[in-house]
Design an enzyme around this catalytic site. Structure first.
Site, PDB file in Angstrom:
ATOM      1  CG  ASP A  44     -13.320  11.992  -1.923  1.00 50.37           C
ATOM      2  OD1 ASP A  44     -12.060  12.119  -1.863  1.00 50.37           O
ATOM      3  OD2 ASP A  44     -13.841  12.870  -1.284  1.00 50.37           O
TER       4      ASP A  44
ATOM      5  CD  GLU B 167     -13.466   3.557   1.231  1.00 47.91           C
ATOM      6  OE1 GLU B 167     -12.138   2.849   1.306  1.00 47.91           O
ATOM      7  OE2 GLU B 167     -14.224   2.697   0.722  1.00 47.91           O
TER       8      GLU B 167
ATOM      9  CE  LYS C  74      -0.947  25.999  -6.860  1.00 43.81           C
ATOM     10  NZ  LYS C  74       0.025  26.488  -5.695  1.00 43.81           N
TER      11      LYS C  74
ATOM     12  CD  GLU D 134      -6.591   5.596   8.949  1.00 42.14           C
ATOM     13  OE1 GLU D 134      -6.206   5.221   7.874  1.00 42.14           O
ATOM     14  OE2 GLU D 134      -6.107   5.049  10.044  1.00 42.14           O
TER      15      GLU D 134
ATOM     16  CG  ASP E 246      -1.260  13.499  -0.687  1.00 45.49           C
ATOM     17  OD1 ASP E 246      -2.302  13.443   0.029  1.00 45.49           O
ATOM     18  OD2 ASP E 246      -0.126  13.412  -0.403  1.00 45.49           O
TER      19      ASP E 246
ATOM     20  CG  ASP F 235       8.964  10.167  -2.151  1.00 47.17           C
ATOM     21  OD1 ASP F 235       8.299   9.616  -3.235  1.00 47.17           O
ATOM     22  OD2 ASP F 235       8.961  11.376  -2.052  1.00 47.17           O
TER      23      ASP F 235
ATOM     24  CD  GLU G  68      -2.738   1.581   2.389  1.00 51.14           C
ATOM     25  OE1 GLU G  68      -3.791   2.263   2.170  1.00 51.14           O
ATOM     26  OE2 GLU G  68      -2.202   1.152   3.398  1.00 51.14           O
TER      27      GLU G  68
HETATM   28  N1  SAM Z   1      -4.342   6.083   2.605  1.00 48.95           N
HETATM   29  C1  SAM Z   1      -4.774   6.853   3.828  1.00 48.95           C
HETATM   30  C2  SAM Z   1      -6.069   6.801   3.593  1.00 48.95           C
HETATM   31  O1  SAM Z   1      -6.910   6.473   2.628  1.00 48.95           O
HETATM   32  O2  SAM Z   1      -6.816   7.138   4.665  1.00 48.95           O
HETATM   33  C3  SAM Z   1      -4.195   8.207   3.693  1.00 48.95           C
HETATM   34  C4  SAM Z   1      -4.559   9.006   2.353  1.00 48.95           C
HETATM   35  S1  SAM Z   1      -3.716  10.594   2.608  1.00 48.95           S
HETATM   36  C5  SAM Z   1      -4.541  11.638   1.607  1.00 48.95           C
HETATM   37  C6  SAM Z   1      -2.377  10.176   1.466  1.00 48.95           C
HETATM   38  C7  SAM Z   1      -1.065   9.666   2.251  1.00 48.95           C
HETATM   39  O3  SAM Z   1      -0.046   9.560   1.270  1.00 48.95           O
HETATM   40  C8  SAM Z   1      -0.585  10.797   3.176  1.00 48.95           C
HETATM   41  O4  SAM Z   1      -0.133  10.166   4.515  1.00 48.95           O
HETATM   42  C9  SAM Z   1       0.815  10.970   2.317  1.00 48.95           C
HETATM   43  O5  SAM Z   1       1.964  11.468   3.376  1.00 48.95           O
HETATM   44  C10 SAM Z   1       1.224   9.705   1.675  1.00 48.95           C
HETATM   45  N2  SAM Z   1       1.968  10.063   0.505  1.00 48.95           N
HETATM   46  C11 SAM Z   1       1.730  11.052  -0.395  1.00 48.95           C
HETATM   47  N3  SAM Z   1       2.925  10.796  -1.288  1.00 48.95           N
HETATM   48  C12 SAM Z   1       3.593   9.821  -1.140  1.00 48.95           C
HETATM   49  C13 SAM Z   1       4.747   9.413  -1.614  1.00 48.95           C
HETATM   50  N4  SAM Z   1       5.330   9.771  -2.607  1.00 48.95           N
HETATM   51  N5  SAM Z   1       5.350   8.392  -1.136  1.00 48.95           N
HETATM   52  C14 SAM Z   1       4.884   7.931   0.227  1.00 48.95           C
HETATM   53  N6  SAM Z   1       3.862   8.392   0.650  1.00 48.95           N
HETATM   54  C15 SAM Z   1       3.195   9.393   0.064  1.00 48.95           C
END
Ligand code: SAM
Length: 215
Positions: free
Chosen positions: A153, A195, A121, A193, A117, A95, A43
């Protein structure tokens, strides 16, 4: 995700037995690391880890790895795993850009992207996890019949993701624009979370499942 600096988070991560501290050294050897020959599912952007902890609990015959960029979020996932003590779940604090350094070619059977995320932009489009740039990386580490499951969503992110599929080297196997009311794709759905938060506001959840385009 709103991030708070949590004192001690980095230290907790550095000492946790659930974190693979040097994932590049495990490249190509994840099954050995888990001590079995089971499939490995990832994941990416695991956040506080509710989804992957639950999956690992329900599927002891699958090895899971959660990748999360931020320590302050990941320590919540570790709290859950401390409670559950699951032998088939590990985390990487890192990352997703580096996935090809962490995993060997064809080492992964499935990748989950949940509520990634949106990076709204245009100039940040390459940072979106379902972009063609990321899909090409994911293609390298997935087996030939490996799959990617993405849900969100966010309609504009989903429309963008659907457009990127072909150039990323994949094809759509299944798609829905209302996961929670889809009798086939919604079956057995585990909520993340994000969702829970967004579907409780009435937002529909979009999801696709991709397979590799065979050349
Ligand atoms: N998957 C979880 C959920 O659905 O509740 C969290 C969603 S949150 C909007 C997105 C997560 O992805 C954040 O915790 C962020 O730090 C992580 N994330 C974003 N870009 C990432 C990357 N390039 N590598 C690792 N994690 C990343």
């Amino acid at each position: 995700m709103r991030l708070r600096n949590i004192p001690g988070a980095r230290e907790t991560i550095a000492e946790s037995p659930w974190i693979v501290q040097d994932p590049a050294s495990v490249k190509g050897k994840w099954r050995e690391r888990f001590g079995n020959n089971h499939p490995v599912h990832l994941e990416i952007g695991t956040g506080k880890g509710k989804f992957i902890n639950r999956l690992a609990q329900e599927n002891p015959g699958i090895n899971y790895v959660g990748i999360e960029k931020y320590s302050s979020v990941l320590i919540r996932a570790l709290d859950k795993l401390d409670e559950l003590q699951l032998p088939n779940l590990l985390f990487i604090r890192g990352d997703a850009e580096l996935v090809c350094e962490f995993f060997g070619e064809g080492e992964i059977d499935r990748i989950y992207l949940n509520f990634s995320d949106p990076w709204p932009k245009d100039r940040h489009a390459k940072r979106r996890l379902p972009s063609k740039e990321f899909l090409r990386r994911f293609s390298q580490i997935l087996t030939d019949d490996g799959t990617i499951e993405f849900k969100t969503d966010n309609r504009s992110l989903f429309d963008f993701a659907v457009e990127e599929v072909g150039q990323g080297g994949f094809k759509i196997l299944q798609i829905t624009y209302d996961l929670h009311n889809d009798p086939v794709m919604g079956e057995g759905n585990i909520m993340t979370e994000y969702e829970e938060r967004f579907s409780s506001k009435g937002n529909p959840i979009f999801k696709y499942i991709l397979g590799k385009k065979q050349e």
